[in-house]
Structure formats: C-alpha cells, structure tokens
Design an enzyme around this catalytic site. Structure first.
Site, short mmCIF file in Angstrom:
data_model
loop_
_atom_site.label_atom_id
_atom_site.label_comp_id
_atom_site.label_asym_id
_atom_site.label_seq_id
_atom_site.Cartn_x
_atom_site.Cartn_y
_atom_site.Cartn_z
N CYS A 163 89.20 17.70 125.26
CA CYS A 163 88.50 16.85 123.73
C CYS A 163 87.27 17.04 123.05
O CYS A 163 87.11 16.96 121.70
CB CYS A 163 88.86 15.80 123.81
SG CYS A 163 90.40 14.83 124.16
N HIS A 303 82.75 10.32 118.64
CA HIS A 303 84.19 10.39 119.16
C HIS A 303 85.74 9.38 118.67
O HIS A 303 86.81 10.35 118.32
CB HIS A 303 83.70 10.89 120.07
CG HIS A 303 85.17 11.21 121.28
ND1 HIS A 303 85.65 12.37 120.97
CD2 HIS A 303 85.53 10.69 121.91
CE1 HIS A 303 86.20 13.33 121.87
NE2 HIS A 303 86.78 11.60 122.79
N GLU A 314 80.94 4.22 124.46
CA GLU A 314 80.26 5.01 122.67
C GLU A 314 79.44 4.34 122.61
O GLU A 314 77.90 4.59 122.20
CB GLU A 314 80.92 5.90 122.37
CG GLU A 314 80.67 6.62 121.20
CD GLU A 314 81.55 7.78 120.89
OE1 GLU A 314 80.86 8.86 119.71
OE2 GLU A 314 82.63 7.70 120.41
N LYS A 335 89.08 9.86 113.33
CA LYS A 335 89.59 9.31 113.96
C LYS A 335 91.48 8.28 113.80
O LYS A 335 91.78 8.41 113.65
CB LYS A 335 90.05 9.73 115.41
CG LYS A 335 89.29 10.59 116.24
CD LYS A 335 89.84 10.90 117.73
CE LYS A 335 88.68 12.07 117.94
NZ LYS A 335 87.45 12.27 117.75
N HIS A 340 93.94 11.94 117.26
CA HIS A 340 93.32 12.43 117.98
C HIS A 340 93.95 13.75 118.11
O HIS A 340 95.04 14.19 118.58
CB HIS A 340 93.29 11.60 118.93
CG HIS A 340 92.05 12.39 120.31
ND1 HIS A 340 91.34 13.63 119.74
CD2 HIS A 340 91.39 11.79 121.07
CE1 HIS A 340 90.63 13.70 120.96
NE2 HIS A 340 90.30 12.53 121.90
N PHE A 399 87.64 14.66 128.25
CA PHE A 399 88.66 14.62 129.38
C PHE A 399 87.70 15.56 130.38
O PHE A 399 87.76 16.81 130.68
CB PHE A 399 90.11 15.07 129.77
CG PHE A 399 90.94 13.89 129.68
CD1 PHE A 399 90.83 12.41 129.10
CD2 PHE A 399 92.24 13.53 129.11
CE1 PHE A 399 91.33 11.55 128.35
CE2 PHE A 399 92.96 12.91 128.91
CZ PHE A 399 92.77 11.76 128.10
#
Length: 415
Positions: A163, A303, A314, A335, A340, A399
C-alpha cells in the site's frame, strides 16, 4: 544533489472520477465512490462492496487492439499518465526523451489477467493461456507501456511495497532527478484488483468492511464505528520536474517535493508497529531531508484506511512525532471517499496533497459521526475547508511494514 524537484502535472483515474479535474471536484464535495460490486457476482461473498472505477473506456486513449492486450491496471496507468502529461503541457511541448523517465508501481499487478488465464488453463488446458499473459500481468509493465507510448528513454523501472507503492515510486523518481539522471519523471501507482480472488482474500483475513447495506458509509477512517477498509482501484500519476527546467519552459507548478522518509516496521506481515515507530521515523526522515521543523507542517493526508488498528496507530504516531503541534494539524483521509487503492493509493493521495497546497482547499474525511477517544485529532470532518498552508505530508503505510512519507511544499515561487 541540490537540484530541486517540483510537480508540474497530475493525472488521476479513481472511483470518484476518471480525470484529475473530476476526482478533485468530487473529493472537495465529499462524494463517495463506494457501491455494490458490479464486476462479478458476490452472492457467496461476505463482502459485497468496493470502490470501482465507473464508466472507464480505455479506447478513449488506446487503440482497441492494444487495449485488449493490456490489463486494467495498465489501462488506468496509461490514462492517468496522459492526464498528467497533458496537464504539464508535455504532450505538445515534448521533452527530451533521453532525459525523461518513468517509475510506476503496483501493489499486486495484473490480477484480473491472472484470474482469467488460470480459469482458461483449468477448463481448457495450457493451449488456451494467452501468449500475452506474462507481459500483461507483470508489475513493471505499466512503466514499460507508458515509456513506449511516449518514447521516454530515461530511467524506467517499477517498485512494489504494497500500500506504500505509489508514494515509493514518487520518492524513487525524485532521486533520479536529484542526482542528475533525468530532468522529468512520470511516476506514481496503479491498481485494479476488484476481482474475486482479491475480495475473497482480503475478506477472509477480516481486513474489509462488511457494511454492505450502507456502501457510501462503509469507509470511515478514524470514526468510532469503522470496521475495515473498502477495496478500491485506479491510478495516481505525477509529473516531477527539475525546478529550473520547469521555470525555463514556463510550466505551471503545483508543489515542491522536498523530502521523503522510507522505513520499515520490522514487526508484522500486516499489522503496523503498535507504537507507530516506523511511521514516526519516516516522518522524521522526510522533514530532515526537507530542512523544515515539525511545527511548519500544516496538513497531513493520512494513510487512514478505516481499519481499527491502523487508524489508532497512525493517530498515535502523529501525536508522538508532532507533540502539542498535532492538535494544530489539519488531517484528512480521502480513502473515506475513494476506498483503498492499494498500490495506487500513495500516488493518488500525493496528487491530492499537491492540489490542496496549490488551491488552499483541503478535502474532508467523510463519515465522521462517532467519536473515538483514540482518534482525537482534527480530521477535517465531513466538509472541505480553506486554509493557506505551506507544508504538508502524505503518509503511506503498507503490508510488510513499509512506511513512506512524502514532504510537499507550496510552489517555491509562492513561499
């Protein structure tokens, strides 16, 4: 190493618009691009929603025969690159091909092509696998196709960091300009994984929202009722250019790429470090490279995936790094509207951040309804704002523990 890098073109294909202009307007208006999946029958799936690109016709850009030989993620990359190059004025004012390169990444690559050809192999044997199968699905082919289309013969490669891929591609492309290998780089990410295997895989690992009865409300980063991310698709492409080169040709400048932080959590295959150490170190690295203090940052394109653990971690990282200044930050997760986009997310969100700095307008985080005591910062709830902000960061956390933070500043001529 002192060469400055600016953004002179932005291109987008997204669930809320098939161009930069349409996507940007939809984000400012808080429109959701999430709906019931139309790409395949979801009868047996626990997840029935996604953020699909709508009404996309690759033949508006590509020859029909060529379009049939390119995966959807490559089609998105070509369309967004055309959008970005047109925006930069480089379709007419053609750049030196030997000084122009391409870095376009993807998190997964041609998954639709893989699925289709695997079905043909099982049902009808190896003779029915397309001879174009491999060059259609491999991750580097978007960069290759864009370079061939525009005859760009400079640095050309792909990156893959889940990502964080789109932001990673921008960071690596900036290096090519900084060290003198190129004057212009086309860079970002592209992804097209709204397909049975991806939805099943992400769904079975409990990463996706199952708010099937309320698609538009399913992606709700930092909200107390978030239950997972929504799978999206699309592309975000930037044209990076050496500052003096851009000024010499009278190019429009959106923003300056001032620094990047690239770190690893070294912790878990999917979960972020519980203390956000990798993200903190990436922010520290980006600001150090850009030569600014943390109190100068005014906006964060987070993110913000809408998963319980990511958003909490985060927020913790932002509070830890910025200290008391975290309360002054304007933060949004686009997002909440696009879903995403995996490997394309960082490219699209960096583009949104550049547009925000140039326009002084910042898109909201929609679906902010239920407070979460662990997510207690200003996420620009539900409605866009106007603000004169000089410096911003865009965070991408992938990831495998990949962390990329891009530090972006307003056009140097306006600071």
């Amino acid at each position: 190493m002192n060469r400055r890098i600016v953004v002179t073109g932005i291109g987008m294909v997204s669930p809320v618009g098939n161009s930069r202009a349409e996507t940007w307007q939809s984000l400012l208006e808080g429109k959701s691009g999430i709906s019931l999946i139309e790409a395949f029958d979801t009868t047996d799936y626990s997840v029935k929603i996604s953020a699909e690109v709508k009404d996309f016709d690759p033949c508006l850009i590509q020859d029909r025969k060529e379009a049939r030989k390119t995966d959807r993620f490559v089609q998105f990359a070509i369309s967004a690159s055309e959008d970005a190059l047109a925006d930069a004025g480089l379709l007419e004012d053609k750049p030196d091909p030997d000084r122009t390169g391409v870095v376009i990444g993807t998190g997964i690559g041609g998954m639709n092509t893989f699925e289709k050809n695997h079905k043909a192999l099982i049902a009808k044997g190896p003779g029915r696998v397309s001879p174009f199968f491999i060059p259609m699905m491999i991750g580097d082919i978007a960069s290759g196709q864009v370079s061939m289309r525009y005859n760009f013969r400079g640095p050309n490669f792909s990156v893959q960091s889940a990502c964080a891929t789109g932001a990673h591609a921008i960071a690596d492309a900036a290096v090519q300009i900084k060290i003198g290998r190129a004057d212009i780089m086309v860079c970002g990410g592209s992804e097209a994984t709204v397909c049975p295997m991806a939805v099943a895989g992400f769904g079975n690992m409990k990463a996706l929202s199952t708010r099937n009865d309320d698609p538009a409300g399913a992606s709700r980063p930092f909200d107390g009722e978030r239950d997972g991310f929504v799978l999206g698709e699309g592309a975000g492409i930037l044209v990076l250019e050496e500052y003096e080169h851009a000024k010499a040709r009278g190019a429009k400048i959106y923003a300056e790429v001032m620094g990047a932080g690239l770190t690893a959590d070294a912790h878990h295959i999917t979960a972020p470090h519980p203390e956000g150490l990798g993200a903190i170190n990436a922010m520290k690295m980006a600001l150090r490279e850009g030569g600014i203090e943390r109190e100068q940052v005014g906006y964060v394109n987070a993110h913000g995936t809408s998963t319980p653990f990511n958003d909490r971690t985060e927020t913790l990282a932002l509070r830890s790094f910025f200290g008391d200044h975290a309360r002054n930050l304007k933060i949004s997760s686009t997002k909440s509207m696009t879903g995403h986009l995996l490997g394309a997310a960082g490219g699209l969100e960096a583009g949104v951040t550049c547009l925000s700095l140039a326009a002084g307008r910042f898109a909201p985080t929609i679906n902010q309804e239920t407070p979460d005591p662990d997510c207690d910062l200003d996420y620009i709830p539900n409605k866009a704002i106007e603000s004169d902000i000089e410096f911003a960061i865009s965070t991408s956390l992938g990831f495998g523990g990949h962390n990329i933070v891009l530090l972006l500043g307003k056009d140097p001529g306006q600071r």
